[in-house]
Design a protein around this motif. Structure first.
Motif, mmCIF file in Angstrom:
data_model
loop_
_atom_site.group_PDB
_atom_site.id
_atom_site.type_symbol
_atom_site.label_atom_id
_atom_site.label_comp_id
_atom_site.label_asym_id
_atom_site.label_seq_id
_atom_site.Cartn_x
_atom_site.Cartn_y
_atom_site.Cartn_z
ATOM 1 N N ALA A 290 0.830 -1.205 0.000
ATOM 2 C CA ALA A 290 0.000 0.000 0.000
ATOM 3 C C ALA A 290 0.865 1.256 0.000
ATOM 4 C CB ALA A 290 -0.929 -0.006 1.215
ATOM 5 N N TYR A 291 1.954 1.227 0.750
ATOM 6 C CA TYR A 291 2.829 2.404 0.849
ATOM 7 C C TYR A 291 3.536 2.694 -0.471
ATOM 8 C CZ TYR A 291 6.178 5.712 2.805
ATOM 9 O OH TYR A 291 6.914 6.841 3.087
ATOM 10 N N SER A 292 3.857 1.641 -1.202
ATOM 11 C CA SER A 292 4.577 1.812 -2.471
ATOM 12 C C SER A 292 3.639 2.140 -3.631
ATOM 13 C CB SER A 292 5.373 0.549 -2.804
ATOM 14 O OG SER A 292 4.508 -0.559 -3.015
ATOM 15 N N ASP A 293 2.342 2.091 -3.395
ATOM 16 C CA ASP A 293 1.375 2.382 -4.448
ATOM 17 C C ASP A 293 1.419 3.871 -4.794
ATOM 18 O OD1 ASP A 293 -1.311 2.863 -5.783
ATOM 19 O OD2 ASP A 293 -1.509 0.724 -5.333
ATOM 20 N N SER A 294 1.234 4.178 -6.059
ATOM 21 C CA SER A 294 1.244 5.576 -6.493
ATOM 22 C C SER A 294 -0.024 6.324 -6.082
ATOM 23 C CB SER A 294 1.410 5.648 -8.015
ATOM 24 O OG SER A 294 0.341 4.972 -8.672
ATOM 25 N N ASP A 295 -1.047 5.590 -5.692
ATOM 26 C CA ASP A 295 -2.310 6.185 -5.265
ATOM 27 C C ASP A 295 -2.144 6.752 -3.849
ATOM 28 O OD1 ASP A 295 -4.875 6.741 -4.337
ATOM 29 O OD2 ASP A 295 -5.780 5.045 -5.392
ATOM 30 N N PRO A 296 -2.301 8.067 -3.671
ATOM 31 C CA PRO A 296 -2.124 8.661 -2.341
ATOM 32 C C PRO A 296 -3.098 8.122 -1.300
ATOM 33 C CG PRO A 296 -3.082 10.253 -3.863
ATOM 34 C CD PRO A 296 -2.637 9.087 -4.686
ATOM 35 N N ASP A 297 -4.262 7.645 -1.725
ATOM 36 C CA ASP A 297 -5.205 7.062 -0.769
ATOM 37 C C ASP A 297 -4.615 5.812 -0.117
ATOM 38 O OD1 ASP A 297 -7.070 9.011 -1.313
ATOM 39 O OD2 ASP A 297 -8.201 7.785 -2.729
ATOM 40 N N TRP A 298 -3.959 4.977 -0.917
ATOM 41 C CA TRP A 298 -3.342 3.776 -0.366
ATOM 42 C C TRP A 298 -2.179 4.134 0.555
ATOM 43 C CZ3 TRP A 298 -5.254 -0.618 0.543
ATOM 44 C CH2 TRP A 298 -6.157 -1.232 -0.326
ATOM 45 N N ARG A 299 -1.423 5.172 0.183
ATOM 46 C CA ARG A 299 -0.305 5.576 1.057
ATOM 47 C C ARG A 299 -0.845 6.090 2.388
ATOM 48 N NH1 ARG A 299 5.491 8.038 -0.299
ATOM 49 N NH2 ARG A 299 5.445 6.021 -1.329
ATOM 50 N N ASN B 151 5.725 14.534 4.223
ATOM 51 C CA ASN B 151 4.759 14.442 3.142
ATOM 52 C C ASN B 151 3.863 15.683 3.151
ATOM 53 O OD1 ASN B 151 2.230 13.587 1.644
ATOM 54 N ND2 ASN B 151 3.438 11.705 1.442
ATOM 55 N N PRO B 152 3.646 16.318 2.008
ATOM 56 C CA PRO B 152 2.818 17.533 1.971
ATOM 57 C C PRO B 152 1.330 17.282 2.227
ATOM 58 C CG PRO B 152 3.435 16.863 -0.246
ATOM 59 C CD PRO B 152 4.215 16.003 0.685
ATOM 60 N N ASP B 153 0.900 16.026 2.102
ATOM 61 C CA ASP B 153 -0.501 15.708 2.382
ATOM 62 C C ASP B 153 -0.743 15.824 3.884
ATOM 63 O OD1 ASP B 153 -2.829 14.098 3.157
ATOM 64 O OD2 ASP B 153 -2.883 13.471 1.069
ATOM 65 N N PRO B 154 -1.619 16.714 4.324
ATOM 66 C CA PRO B 154 -1.817 16.920 5.772
ATOM 67 C C PRO B 154 -2.325 15.681 6.503
ATOM 68 C CG PRO B 154 -3.511 18.065 4.508
ATOM 69 C CD PRO B 154 -2.488 17.604 3.523
ATOM 70 N N ASP B 155 -3.108 14.856 5.831
ATOM 71 C CA ASP B 155 -3.616 13.654 6.476
ATOM 72 C C ASP B 155 -2.501 12.630 6.710
ATOM 73 O OD1 ASP B 155 -6.240 14.622 6.575
ATOM 74 O OD2 ASP B 155 -6.683 13.867 4.567
ATOM 75 N N ILE B 156 -1.644 12.469 5.704
ATOM 76 C CA ILE B 156 -0.507 11.554 5.858
ATOM 77 C C ILE B 156 0.439 12.079 6.924
ATOM 78 C CG2 ILE B 156 1.541 10.640 4.697
ATOM 79 C CD1 ILE B 156 -0.110 10.439 2.137
#
Length: 275
Positions: free
Chosen positions: A146-155, A178-183
């Protein structure tokens, strides 16, 4: 009492028979989507969860014709009781709201559903997020993929799961930037849970910032407790006077928890010296 009323009052004030009310809505495939969604959310509360409700939630996760939102909520609602059963075990089964048989059935079913390619992405994400609350051997590989997936939802799902599954310190540290605030938020939580000391400079910067987002600030407070408990009073003291009641309360609680950790560590050191 209807479900909307139940949602607005604390679970410990729910009347007797609430679990039957919730169960009836869950089992009624003709009920409205919003009602079943709310029932699935309420069913996971420790005040009511039991074998019957757990089975109903699992049936919904398996229900092909149910919406992704409903199936996902049903999976997530199984997470807390899975964690409780995993942590406490079944030496005293009367203290656990579900039976060991039900616990095993949920684990096996969630693993099987996660591996089915015809199950939608969002349902599989929620299944993984729920199932890691009771760690199993298949989880690390699933998280790495999941972490290696290009889909940010999976990360995002992967970093959330790292809070419960050990062995991902480098990915947690990477996700702090990571710039995504949720991640970013989930990485802070994971770093705190695993006491990742290398995350401290990042966490300290959040605590020193004047414009940190509130959820991130609260997560950083929690992380400080486990990573640097000895600094809790100095770092968090100023937050106890915050005009934001949530922040002030969180600061007081974090300081108290840090003091308890330090006292426990001192007690262990004293015992070792006595030996």
């Amino acid at each position: 009492m209807d479900l909307k009323t139940l949602k607005d009052i604390p679970a410990w004030d729910w009347p007797d028979g609430t679990e039957k009310t919730i169960h009836a809505v869950l089992a009624d495939r003709g009920a409205g989507e919003s009602d079943r969604l709310l029932a699935a959310e309420l069913a996971g509360d420790y005040a009511v969860i039991n074998d019957d409700l757990a089975d109903s939630l699992l049936d919904i996760v398996k229900e092909d014709k149910a919406s992704d939102a409903l199936r996902g909520q049903a999976a997530i609602s199984l997470g807390p009781v899975l964690e409780e059963a995993d942590v406490e075990g079944f030496d005293e089964p009367e203290d656990i709201p579900i039976s060991e048989k039900t616990f095993i059935r949920i684990q096996e079913s969630l693993q099987g559903l996660f591996r089915k390619p015809d199950v939608s992405k969002n349902v599989r994400r929620r299944i993984l997020e729920a199932s890691v609350r009771a760690p199993q051997d298949w989880h690390p590989d699933a998280i790495r993929k999941a972490y290696s997936d290009s889909d940010p939802d999976w990360r995002l799902t992967a970093v959330f799961c790292m809070r419960y599954i050990e062995g991902f310190e480098s990915q947690i540290l990477e996700s702090l930037d990571n710039p995504d605030p949720d991640i970013h938020y989930e990485a802070i939580c994971a770093a705190g849970n695993w006491e990742v000391d290398a995350a401290w400079p990042h966490i300290s910067r959040i605590l020193a910032s004047d414009d940190a987002d509130k959820p991130l600030l609260l997560a950083a407070m929690d992380a400080l407790v486990t990573i640097r408990p000895e600094e809790a009073q100095d770092v968090l003291g100023a937050f106890t006077g915050s005009e934001d009641e949530d922040i002030a309360e969180a600061a007081y609680e974090a300081i108290s928890m840090a003091e308890a950790i330090l006292e426990a560590e001192e007690g262990e050191e004293d015992e070792e010296e006595d030996d």
